[in-house]
Design a protein around this motif. Structure first.
Motif, PDB file in Angstrom:
ATOM      1  N   MET A 386       0.847  -1.142   0.057  1.00  0.00           N
ATOM      2  CA  MET A 386      -0.010  -0.038  -0.008  1.00  0.00           C
ATOM      3  C   MET A 386       0.791   1.437  -0.023  1.00  0.00           C
ATOM      4  O   MET A 386       0.491   2.205  -0.768  1.00  0.00           O
ATOM      5  CB  MET A 386      -0.888   0.034   1.195  1.00  0.00           C
ATOM      6  CG  MET A 386      -1.870  -1.136   1.076  1.00  0.00           C
ATOM      7  SD  MET A 386      -3.098  -0.884  -0.182  1.00  0.00           S
ATOM      8  CE  MET A 386      -4.372  -2.191   0.099  1.00  0.00           C
ATOM      9  N   PHE A 387       1.969   1.229   0.730  1.00  0.00           N
ATOM     10  CA  PHE A 387       2.474   2.504   0.941  1.00  0.00           C
ATOM     11  C   PHE A 387       3.415   2.739  -0.402  1.00  0.00           C
ATOM     12  O   PHE A 387       3.524   4.251  -0.786  1.00  0.00           O
ATOM     13  CB  PHE A 387       3.718   2.371   2.147  1.00  0.00           C
ATOM     14  CG  PHE A 387       2.829   2.809   3.628  1.00  0.00           C
ATOM     15  CD1 PHE A 387       2.591   3.933   3.769  1.00  0.00           C
ATOM     16  CD2 PHE A 387       3.004   1.539   4.330  1.00  0.00           C
ATOM     17  CE1 PHE A 387       1.973   4.041   4.844  1.00  0.00           C
ATOM     18  CE2 PHE A 387       2.317   1.615   5.485  1.00  0.00           C
ATOM     19  CZ  PHE A 387       1.860   3.020   5.982  1.00  0.00           C
ATOM     20  N   PRO A 388       4.052   2.115  -1.014  1.00  0.00           N
ATOM     21  CA  PRO A 388       4.695   2.516  -2.351  1.00  0.00           C
ATOM     22  C   PRO A 388       3.813   2.742  -3.262  1.00  0.00           C
ATOM     23  O   PRO A 388       3.940   3.700  -4.152  1.00  0.00           O
ATOM     24  CB  PRO A 388       5.429   1.110  -2.907  1.00  0.00           C
ATOM     25  CG  PRO A 388       5.608   0.334  -1.528  1.00  0.00           C
ATOM     26  CD  PRO A 388       4.526   0.622  -0.722  1.00  0.00           C
ATOM     27  N   LEU A 389       2.524   2.094  -3.290  1.00  0.00           N
ATOM     28  CA  LEU A 389       1.358   2.744  -4.185  1.00  0.00           C
ATOM     29  C   LEU A 389       1.086   4.281  -3.930  1.00  0.00           C
ATOM     30  O   LEU A 389       0.719   4.945  -4.911  1.00  0.00           O
ATOM     31  CB  LEU A 389       0.248   1.650  -4.328  1.00  0.00           C
ATOM     32  CG  LEU A 389      -1.201   1.716  -4.928  1.00  0.00           C
ATOM     33  CD1 LEU A 389      -0.540   1.780  -6.498  1.00  0.00           C
ATOM     34  CD2 LEU A 389      -2.013   1.081  -4.677  1.00  0.00           C
ATOM     35  N   ALA A 390       0.473   4.391  -2.673  1.00  0.00           N
ATOM     36  CA  ALA A 390       0.316   5.760  -2.496  1.00  0.00           C
ATOM     37  C   ALA A 390       1.417   6.847  -2.592  1.00  0.00           C
ATOM     38  O   ALA A 390       1.033   7.805  -3.288  1.00  0.00           O
ATOM     39  CB  ALA A 390       0.188   5.934  -0.973  1.00  0.00           C
ATOM     40  N   VAL A 391       2.776   6.554  -2.516  1.00  0.00           N
ATOM     41  CA  VAL A 391       3.779   7.338  -2.927  1.00  0.00           C
ATOM     42  C   VAL A 391       3.928   7.390  -4.393  1.00  0.00           C
ATOM     43  O   VAL A 391       4.166   8.868  -4.893  1.00  0.00           O
ATOM     44  CB  VAL A 391       5.145   6.819  -2.399  1.00  0.00           C
ATOM     45  CG1 VAL A 391       6.284   7.601  -2.746  1.00  0.00           C
ATOM     46  CG2 VAL A 391       5.328   6.777  -0.828  1.00  0.00           C
ATOM     47  N   GLY A 392       3.648   6.275  -5.015  1.00  0.00           N
ATOM     48  CA  GLY A 392       3.620   6.867  -6.413  1.00  0.00           C
ATOM     49  C   GLY A 392       2.687   7.496  -6.925  1.00  0.00           C
ATOM     50  O   GLY A 392       2.761   8.238  -7.804  1.00  0.00           O
ATOM     51  N   LEU A 400      -5.123  13.147  -4.025  1.00  0.00           N
ATOM     52  CA  LEU A 400      -6.662  12.525  -3.493  1.00  0.00           C
ATOM     53  C   LEU A 400      -6.630  10.948  -3.646  1.00  0.00           C
ATOM     54  O   LEU A 400      -7.061  10.326  -2.536  1.00  0.00           O
ATOM     55  CB  LEU A 400      -7.766  13.022  -4.184  1.00  0.00           C
ATOM     56  CG  LEU A 400      -8.020  14.398  -3.777  1.00  0.00           C
ATOM     57  CD1 LEU A 400      -9.306  15.133  -4.654  1.00  0.00           C
ATOM     58  CD2 LEU A 400      -8.222  14.611  -2.362  1.00  0.00           C
ATOM     59  N   LEU A 401      -6.140  10.284  -4.741  1.00  0.00           N
ATOM     60  CA  LEU A 401      -6.186   9.013  -5.073  1.00  0.00           C
ATOM     61  C   LEU A 401      -5.265   8.407  -4.276  1.00  0.00           C
ATOM     62  O   LEU A 401      -5.276   7.055  -3.796  1.00  0.00           O
ATOM     63  CB  LEU A 401      -5.777   8.665  -6.697  1.00  0.00           C
ATOM     64  CG  LEU A 401      -6.884   9.081  -7.532  1.00  0.00           C
ATOM     65  CD1 LEU A 401      -6.500   8.737  -8.804  1.00  0.00           C
ATOM     66  CD2 LEU A 401      -8.391   8.200  -7.070  1.00  0.00           C
ATOM     67  N   ALA A 402      -3.934   9.094  -3.711  1.00  0.00           N
ATOM     68  CA  ALA A 402      -3.127   8.741  -2.930  1.00  0.00           C
ATOM     69  C   ALA A 402      -3.773   8.154  -1.772  1.00  0.00           C
ATOM     70  O   ALA A 402      -3.053   7.413  -0.842  1.00  0.00           O
ATOM     71  CB  ALA A 402      -1.755   9.616  -2.777  1.00  0.00           C
ATOM     72  N   LEU A 403      -4.805   8.740  -1.223  1.00  0.00           N
ATOM     73  CA  LEU A 403      -5.381   8.374   0.254  1.00  0.00           C
ATOM     74  C   LEU A 403      -6.021   7.236   0.312  1.00  0.00           C
ATOM     75  O   LEU A 403      -6.250   6.610   1.311  1.00  0.00           O
ATOM     76  CB  LEU A 403      -6.534   9.520   0.245  1.00  0.00           C
ATOM     77  CG  LEU A 403      -5.736  11.132   0.723  1.00  0.00           C
ATOM     78  CD1 LEU A 403      -6.796  12.056   1.036  1.00  0.00           C
ATOM     79  CD2 LEU A 403      -4.718  11.189   1.707  1.00  0.00           C
ATOM     80  N   LEU A 404      -6.486   6.548  -0.990  1.00  0.00           N
ATOM     81  CA  LEU A 404      -7.192   5.458  -0.860  1.00  0.00           C
ATOM     82  C   LEU A 404      -6.132   4.067  -0.700  1.00  0.00           C
ATOM     83  O   LEU A 404      -6.639   3.411   0.309  1.00  0.00           O
ATOM     84  CB  LEU A 404      -7.727   4.915  -2.575  1.00  0.00           C
ATOM     85  CG  LEU A 404      -8.721   5.876  -3.000  1.00  0.00           C
ATOM     86  CD1 LEU A 404      -9.038   5.566  -4.212  1.00  0.00           C
ATOM     87  CD2 LEU A 404      -9.811   6.097  -1.740  1.00  0.00           C
ATOM     88  N   PRO A 405      -5.012   4.211  -1.091  1.00  0.00           N
ATOM     89  CA  PRO A 405      -4.229   2.969  -0.384  1.00  0.00           C
ATOM     90  C   PRO A 405      -3.932   2.967   0.975  1.00  0.00           C
ATOM     91  O   PRO A 405      -3.752   1.993   1.773  1.00  0.00           O
ATOM     92  CB  PRO A 405      -2.973   2.965  -1.003  1.00  0.00           C
ATOM     93  CG  PRO A 405      -3.217   3.704  -2.740  1.00  0.00           C
ATOM     94  CD  PRO A 405      -4.267   4.821  -2.065  1.00  0.00           C
ATOM     95  N   LEU A 406      -3.770   4.289   1.641  1.00  0.00           N
ATOM     96  CA  LEU A 406      -3.702   4.591   2.998  1.00  0.00           C
ATOM     97  C   LEU A 406      -4.786   4.052   3.772  1.00  0.00           C
ATOM     98  O   LEU A 406      -4.591   3.546   4.897  1.00  0.00           O
ATOM     99  CB  LEU A 406      -3.204   5.942   3.265  1.00  0.00           C
ATOM    100  CG  LEU A 406      -1.999   6.551   2.431  1.00  0.00           C
ATOM    101  CD1 LEU A 406      -1.823   8.095   2.895  1.00  0.00           C
ATOM    102  CD2 LEU A 406      -0.797   5.733   3.115  1.00  0.00           C
ATOM    103  N   ALA A 407      -5.927   4.555   3.250  1.00  0.00           N
ATOM    104  CA  ALA A 407      -7.192   4.146   3.920  1.00  0.00           C
ATOM    105  C   ALA A 407      -7.338   2.394   3.905  1.00  0.00           C
ATOM    106  O   ALA A 407      -7.653   2.055   4.727  1.00  0.00           O
ATOM    107  CB  ALA A 407      -8.334   4.718   3.211  1.00  0.00           C
TER     108      ALA A 407
END
Length: 509
Positions: A386-392, A400-407
């Motif tokens: 999830m974290f690499p996906l959010a960073v990417g 805004l989309l980066a918040l979805l992996p964190l959620a």
């Protein structure tokens, strides 16, 4: 004179000569064939007419010819299909042009069930299904017999499988399967209440799929967003002019409509499947009958029950409603789980559990959870994704989309913590218990004697962290305990193997 099954071959090699199914079967087959060609006929008629009703005169002979051929083929299939109840097996011969013969020994038959779909039920006919446990498929079925003949044939086959039984001159077993008062039953009020908890929008999905398949029949493109925007431009501006209150009212109406549709769909599906549900204790096992349009009649021998599964839903748990399933060697609509009490209270489930030879866990049972290392590793592995996906996404400017992996990571972490608190295993002198899911609790009960295999497995991380997965083999399902300590896994494996080795399995059959 009565003949006892199991006597010398010369006394009674076969229980009867080759015979055909009920003569009304070919009528049911013809009607079923008509249903299969109805849609092609409708499209053909639409193409032939092309706006000119007078062309119907040319279509009628073709339709009549198709119906005549369908009826003739159904009659030939019925006439050329014969079955024979032998001393050691059931034999079936079928085929019009090329003949096929099949023989199923009694020892391979796991279950015999009766099923009545709508059209056969109107004619008083049943379909007899013989389950052999070969991948959940019916190795043999007889379509169709009269209800009384289907009942008689099931008892004959069960008696032949279980051992010697005295057969009367008429071919009926001297010992019948007499039912005691129902262990559990659901009347119309219970079925309706059950349906209210089976909320479903399946009809919406089916409608959307049908619209996608047959959109060529519509005068416009169903999936053209611009066309829809143009069509709704006038009404949309009119609704916007009414203010926020009207828009909220429109949204509320849409939500209520979909909710009502979901409840009605659940009611219909539940009513069709569970209508007049009855579970009885017979001398052959648990007998379950249910269904409105398709009526099924299944008998589950007690000694073939491998495990129990009891569960509830997120909402129904607050009202005390639970479901009880038995894991059996025989299949139930392609599944090893037979629902014997789909919507019951705890006090109604307890007697059924007792009849199966199992028991519910005692209050003083020692429940043990998975190790913290296992749950921690699950969270860490989720974070590595999830974290690499959010960073990417953040680097790409999609904040805004980066918040979805964190959620998603937060949800997984919360679920793993809840699983650590509520998922646990227990063991007593004769059974293993697995409890899980805090929102919709589930309880699995397995007999230590009836387990088929015990396997301990560890991946690279599990070996370094000191935990393992214990996989317990059931002939009718799976039972796995994940994330327990290696010492605990070895202790459970030794206990199960000791129970299996100390039991004479001939006592179970």
């Amino acid at each position: 004179m009565p003949v006892a099954a199991g006597q010398e071959d010369g006394a009674a090699e076969d229980m009867g000569d080759g015979q055909r199914t009920d003569p009304r079967s070919f009528i049911v087959g013809a009607i079923a064939s008509l249903g299969q060609v109805a849609l092609p006929l409708a499209f053909g008629a639409y193409a032939v007419l092309d706006g000119e009703p007078t062309r119907l005169l040319f279509a009628i002979p073709a339709v009549l010819a198709i119906l005549a051929v369908s009826t003739a083929l159904s009659y030939l299939n019925w006439y050329r299909f014969t079955y024979r109840i032998g001393a050691s097996d059931i034999r079936v011969e079928s085929g019009v042009i090329s003949r096929a013969a099949r023989s199923v020994p009694y020892e391979r038959i796991q279950d015999v069930s009766l099923e009545q779909k709508l059209i056969p039920r109107l004619f008083g006919l049943v379909e007899v299904r013989f389950e052999t446990g070969a991948g959940g498929k019916d190795e043999l079925k007889l379509s169709y017999l009269a209800e009384a003949e289907g009942e008689r044939l099931r008892e004959v086959v069960r008696s032949q499988k279980d051992g010697a039984v005295v057969m009367s001159d008429e071919g009926a077993p001297a010992e019948t399967c007499e039912a005691l008062p129902p262990l559990f039953a659901m009347g119309p009020r219970r079925v309706v209440t059950f349906g209210l908890f089976e909320f479903s929008l399946a009809v919406v999905a089916v409608g959307a799929g049908a619209a996608q398949q047959f959109d060529f029949l519509l005068p416009f493109d169903l999936w053209d967003f611009d066309a829809w925007q143009d069509r709704l431009a006038g009404p949309g501006r009119w609704l916007a002019g009414l203010g926020v209150a009207a828009q909220i009212a429109g949204g509320t109406i849409a939500v209520v409509t979909f909710t009502t549709l979901g409840f009605l769909t659940g009611l219909v599906r539940t009513g069709l499947r569970e209508w007049d549900f009855r579970l009885e204790r017979t001398d052959k096992g648990l007998r379950r009958r249910r269904g409105l349009l398709t009526r099924t009649d299944v008998v589950m021998p007690i000694h073939r029950v491998q495990a129990l599964r009891m569960g509830t839903g997120v909402v129904r748990r607050w009202f005390g409603w639970r479901e009880l399933k038995v894991v059996s060697l025989a299949q139930d609509s392609g599944s090893a789980n037979h629902s014997v009490a789909p919507f019951a209270q705890a006090k109604e489930i307890a007697p059924i559990v007792a009849v199966t030879g199992f028991h519910l866990p005692d209050e003083g049972l020692d429940w043990q959870r998975a190790t913290r290392q296992y749950r921690t590793d699950q969270v860490v592995m989720a974070g590595l994704v999830m974290f690499p996906l959010a960073v990417g996404l953040a680097v790409a400017g999609q904040g805004l989309l980066a918040l979805l992996p964190l959620a998603g990571f937060a949800v997984i972490a919360a679920m793993e913590f809840a699983n650590w608190r509520f998922v646990a295993t227990g063991v007593d002198a004769s059974q293993l218990f697995l409890r899980r899911n805090f929102l919709a609790p589930r309880l699995a009960i397995a007999s230590r004697v009836k387990l088929q295999s015990v396997e301990i497995s560890q991946g690279p991380i599990a070996r370094r962290r000191g935990y393992a997965t214990l996989s317990l083999g059931l002939a009718g399902g799976k039972f796995a305990i994940s994330g327990i300590s290696l010492d605990r896994a070895r202790e459970l494996r030794a206990a199960v193997l000791e129970s299996i080795a100390g039991r004479d399995f001939s006592e179970l059959v």
